[in-house]
Motif scaffolding. Structure first.
Motif, PDB file in Angstrom:
ATOM      1  N   ALA A   1       0.850  -1.190   0.000  1.00  0.00           N
ATOM      2  CA  ALA A   1       0.000   0.000   0.000  1.00  0.00           C
ATOM      3  C   ALA A   1       0.887   1.242   0.000  1.00  0.00           C
ATOM      4  CB  ALA A   1      -0.895  -0.008   1.233  1.00  0.00           C
ATOM      5  N   GLY A   2       0.449   2.250  -0.697  1.00  0.00           N
ATOM      6  CA  GLY A   2       1.213   3.495  -0.767  1.00  0.00           C
ATOM      7  C   GLY A   2       2.123   3.580  -1.975  1.00  0.00           C
ATOM      8  N   PHE A   3       2.262   2.484  -2.703  1.00  0.00           N
ATOM      9  CA  PHE A   3       3.100   2.462  -3.899  1.00  0.00           C
ATOM     10  C   PHE A   3       2.241   2.195  -5.125  1.00  0.00           C
ATOM     11  CE2 PHE A   3       6.451   1.326  -0.843  1.00  0.00           C
ATOM     12  CZ  PHE A   3       7.478   2.141  -1.277  1.00  0.00           C
ATOM     13  N   ALA A   4       2.500   2.939  -6.175  1.00  0.00           N
ATOM     14  CA  ALA A   4       1.949   2.588  -7.473  1.00  0.00           C
ATOM     15  C   ALA A   4       2.840   1.477  -8.028  1.00  0.00           C
ATOM     16  CB  ALA A   4       1.960   3.798  -8.403  1.00  0.00           C
ATOM     17  N   PRO A   5       2.339   0.634  -8.908  1.00  0.00           N
ATOM     18  CA  PRO A   5       3.172  -0.469  -9.424  1.00  0.00           C
ATOM     19  C   PRO A   5       4.493  -0.011 -10.030  1.00  0.00           C
ATOM     20  CG  PRO A   5       0.896  -0.815 -10.046  1.00  0.00           C
ATOM     21  CD  PRO A   5       0.965   0.549  -9.408  1.00  0.00           C
ATOM     22  N   GLU A   6       4.465   1.085 -10.800  1.00  0.00           N
ATOM     23  CA  GLU A   6       5.727   1.548 -11.409  1.00  0.00           C
ATOM     24  C   GLU A   6       6.680   2.127 -10.360  1.00  0.00           C
ATOM     25  OE1 GLU A   6       2.452   4.438 -11.687  1.00  0.00           O
ATOM     26  OE2 GLU A   6       2.690   2.530 -12.668  1.00  0.00           O
ATOM     27  N   GLU A   7       6.146   2.720  -9.283  1.00  0.00           N
ATOM     28  CA  GLU A   7       7.013   3.215  -8.213  1.00  0.00           C
ATOM     29  C   GLU A   7       7.686   2.047  -7.489  1.00  0.00           C
ATOM     30  OE1 GLU A   7       4.608   7.236  -6.821  1.00  0.00           O
ATOM     31  OE2 GLU A   7       4.095   5.316  -5.924  1.00  0.00           O
ATOM     32  N   TYR A   8       6.905   1.032  -7.208  1.00  0.00           N
ATOM     33  CA  TYR A   8       7.464  -0.114  -6.503  1.00  0.00           C
ATOM     34  C   TYR A   8       8.490  -0.842  -7.362  1.00  0.00           C
ATOM     35  CZ  TYR A   8       7.840  -4.000  -3.305  1.00  0.00           C
ATOM     36  OH  TYR A   8       8.334  -4.934  -2.418  1.00  0.00           O
ATOM     37  N   GLU A   9       8.279  -0.848  -8.662  1.00  0.00           N
ATOM     38  CA  GLU A   9       9.265  -1.456  -9.570  1.00  0.00           C
ATOM     39  C   GLU A   9      10.589  -0.700  -9.486  1.00  0.00           C
ATOM     40  OE1 GLU A   9      11.310  -3.766 -12.075  1.00  0.00           O
ATOM     41  OE2 GLU A   9       9.358  -4.227 -11.211  1.00  0.00           O
ATOM     42  N   ARG A  10      10.530   0.630  -9.420  1.00  0.00           N
ATOM     43  CA  ARG A  10      11.771   1.426  -9.287  1.00  0.00           C
ATOM     44  C   ARG A  10      12.467   1.116  -7.977  1.00  0.00           C
ATOM     45  NH1 ARG A  10       9.362   7.061 -10.151  1.00  0.00           N
ATOM     46  NH2 ARG A  10      10.894   7.536  -8.573  1.00  0.00           N
ATOM     47  N   VAL A  11      11.691   1.006  -6.889  1.00  0.00           N
ATOM     48  CA  VAL A  11      12.273   0.673  -5.587  1.00  0.00           C
ATOM     49  C   VAL A  11      12.919  -0.705  -5.645  1.00  0.00           C
ATOM     50  CG1 VAL A  11      11.704   0.126  -3.170  1.00  0.00           C
ATOM     51  CG2 VAL A  11      10.741   2.158  -4.251  1.00  0.00           C
ATOM     52  N   THR A  12      12.232  -1.643  -6.255  1.00  0.00           N
ATOM     53  CA  THR A  12      12.761  -3.012  -6.365  1.00  0.00           C
ATOM     54  C   THR A  12      14.063  -3.037  -7.151  1.00  0.00           C
ATOM     55  OG1 THR A  12      10.513  -3.870  -6.262  1.00  0.00           O
ATOM     56  CG2 THR A  12      12.186  -5.360  -7.073  1.00  0.00           C
ATOM     57  N   ARG A  13      14.105  -2.323  -8.265  1.00  0.00           N
ATOM     58  CA  ARG A  13      15.351  -2.280  -9.068  1.00  0.00           C
ATOM     59  C   ARG A  13      16.485  -1.653  -8.275  1.00  0.00           C
ATOM     60  NH1 ARG A  13      12.370  -0.248 -14.142  1.00  0.00           N
ATOM     61  NH2 ARG A  13      12.623   1.643 -12.948  1.00  0.00           N
ATOM     62  N   ALA A  14      16.207  -0.548  -7.581  1.00  0.00           N
ATOM     63  CA  ALA A  14      17.253   0.120  -6.793  1.00  0.00           C
ATOM     64  C   ALA A  14      17.742  -0.789  -5.673  1.00  0.00           C
ATOM     65  CB  ALA A  14      16.719   1.441  -6.236  1.00  0.00           C
ATOM     66  N   ALA A  15      16.817  -1.496  -5.024  1.00  0.00           N
ATOM     67  CA  ALA A  15      17.203  -2.404  -3.945  1.00  0.00           C
ATOM     68  C   ALA A  15      18.084  -3.527  -4.468  1.00  0.00           C
ATOM     69  CB  ALA A  15      15.949  -2.967  -3.274  1.00  0.00           C
ATOM     70  N   ARG A  16      17.722  -4.060  -5.627  1.00  0.00           N
ATOM     71  CA  ARG A  16      18.536  -5.150  -6.223  1.00  0.00           C
ATOM     72  C   ARG A  16      19.937  -4.661  -6.567  1.00  0.00           C
ATOM     73  NH1 ARG A  16      15.020  -6.929 -10.916  1.00  0.00           N
ATOM     74  NH2 ARG A  16      13.206  -6.231  -9.834  1.00  0.00           N
ATOM     75  N   LEU A  17      20.046  -3.417  -7.007  1.00  0.00           N
ATOM     76  CA  LEU A  17      21.369  -2.873  -7.373  1.00  0.00           C
ATOM     77  C   LEU A  17      22.336  -2.880  -6.197  1.00  0.00           C
ATOM     78  CD1 LEU A  17      20.452   0.134  -9.682  1.00  0.00           C
ATOM     79  CD2 LEU A  17      21.649  -1.953 -10.336  1.00  0.00           C
ATOM     80  N   ILE A  18      21.813  -2.669  -4.997  1.00  0.00           N
ATOM     81  CA  ILE A  18      22.714  -2.644  -3.839  1.00  0.00           C
ATOM     82  C   ILE A  18      22.609  -3.905  -2.986  1.00  0.00           C
ATOM     83  CG2 ILE A  18      22.796  -0.124  -3.731  1.00  0.00           C
ATOM     84  CD1 ILE A  18      20.853  -0.277  -1.385  1.00  0.00           C
ATOM     85  N   GLY A  19      21.882  -4.900  -3.490  1.00  0.00           N
ATOM     86  CA  GLY A  19      21.836  -6.195  -2.825  1.00  0.00           C
ATOM     87  C   GLY A  19      20.940  -6.253  -1.601  1.00  0.00           C
ATOM     88  N   LYS A  20      19.859  -5.497  -1.588  1.00  0.00           N
ATOM     89  CA  LYS A  20      18.922  -5.534  -0.463  1.00  0.00           C
ATOM     90  C   LYS A  20      17.546  -5.918  -0.968  1.00  0.00           C
ATOM     91  CE  LYS A  20      21.062  -2.002   2.415  1.00  0.00           C
ATOM     92  NZ  LYS A  20      20.832  -0.776   3.149  1.00  0.00           N
ATOM     93  N   ASP A  21      16.709  -6.375  -0.031  1.00  0.00           N
ATOM     94  CA  ASP A  21      15.314  -6.588  -0.415  1.00  0.00           C
ATOM     95  C   ASP A  21      14.605  -5.226  -0.344  1.00  0.00           C
ATOM     96  OD1 ASP A  21      13.766  -6.276   2.218  1.00  0.00           O
ATOM     97  OD2 ASP A  21      15.224  -7.819   2.766  1.00  0.00           O
ATOM     98  N   PRO A  22      13.497  -5.056  -1.048  1.00  0.00           N
ATOM     99  CA  PRO A  22      12.830  -3.745  -1.100  1.00  0.00           C
ATOM    100  C   PRO A  22      12.439  -3.194   0.272  1.00  0.00           C
ATOM    101  CG  PRO A  22      11.967  -5.155  -2.815  1.00  0.00           C
ATOM    102  CD  PRO A  22      12.859  -6.007  -1.962  1.00  0.00           C
ATOM    103  N   GLN A  23      11.992  -4.045   1.180  1.00  0.00           N
ATOM    104  CA  GLN A  23      11.590  -3.565   2.502  1.00  0.00           C
ATOM    105  C   GLN A  23      12.779  -2.983   3.260  1.00  0.00           C
ATOM    106  OE1 GLN A  23      10.729  -6.570   1.249  1.00  0.00           O
ATOM    107  NE2 GLN A  23       8.531  -6.210   0.909  1.00  0.00           N
ATOM    108  N   ALA A  24      13.914  -3.670   3.237  1.00  0.00           N
ATOM    109  CA  ALA A  24      15.111  -3.167   3.918  1.00  0.00           C
ATOM    110  C   ALA A  24      15.603  -1.881   3.256  1.00  0.00           C
ATOM    111  CB  ALA A  24      16.210  -4.225   3.899  1.00  0.00           C
ATOM    112  N   PHE A  25      15.498  -1.823   1.933  1.00  0.00           N
ATOM    113  CA  PHE A  25      15.915  -0.638   1.196  1.00  0.00           C
ATOM    114  C   PHE A  25      15.087   0.578   1.607  1.00  0.00           C
ATOM    115  CE2 PHE A  25      15.523   2.146  -2.537  1.00  0.00           C
ATOM    116  CZ  PHE A  25      16.848   2.441  -2.765  1.00  0.00           C
ATOM    117  N   VAL A  26      13.761   0.408   1.665  1.00  0.00           N
ATOM    118  CA  VAL A  26      12.881   1.515   2.044  1.00  0.00           C
ATOM    119  C   VAL A  26      13.118   1.911   3.494  1.00  0.00           C
ATOM    120  CG1 VAL A  26      10.462   2.178   2.384  1.00  0.00           C
ATOM    121  CG2 VAL A  26      11.148   0.999   0.296  1.00  0.00           C
TER     122      VAL A  26
END
Length: 102
Positions: free
Chosen positions: A10-35
Motif C-alpha cells: 500500500a502506498g506504492f503505485a506499481p511503477e514506483e514499486y518497480e523502481r524501488v525493487t530495481r534500486a534495492a537489487r542494485l545494492i543487494g537488499k530486499d525492497p523492505q530493507a531498502f525503504v
C-alpha cells in the motif's frame, strides 16, 4: 495489487514499486530493507532536522510580524530614518552615467 506475481505494498503505485525493487537489487537488499534504510537515513538529514522546529518558530514569530504590518510594533531603538549608506552628489551621478568610477 500484484506486480509480476508479487504484492505491491500500500502506498506504492506499481511503477514506483518497480523502481524501488530495481534500486534495492542494485545494492543487494530486499525492497523492505531498502525503504527502511532510506527512511532512517532521511531522518538524519540536517534539512529535515531544521524543519522540525519550524512550526514552533512560525508560531512564535507570527504575532511579531503581524504587529509590524499593523504598525503597532514596539518602539525601535531609534525612530530616525536610516542614514544613506552611500551618499552621492550630482557629480557622482554624472560620472556613473558616463562610465567613470565614483
Amino acid at each position: 495489487m500484484e506486480q509480476n506475481g508479487a504484492e505491491v505494498p500500500a502506498g506504492f503505485a506499481p511503477e514506483e514499486y518497480e523502481r524501488v525493487t530495481r534500486a534495492a537489487r542494485l545494492i543487494g537488499k530486499d525492497p523492505q530493507a531498502f525503504v527502511r534504510d532510506a527512511a532512517l537515513a532521511a531522518t538524519e538529514d540536517p534539512f529535515l532536522k531544521a524543519l522540525q522546529h519550524t512550526g514552533d518558530a512560525v508560531t512564535r514569530l507570527a504575532p511579531v510580524f503581524a504587529a509590524e504590518e499593523a504598525g503597532t510594533a514596539g518602539p525601535v531603538a531609534s525612530d530616525a530614518p536610516w542614514p544613506d549608506p552611500a551618499p552621492m552628489s550630482s557629480h557622482d551621478l554624472q560620472a556613473a552615467q558616463h562610465g567613470h568610477a565614483a
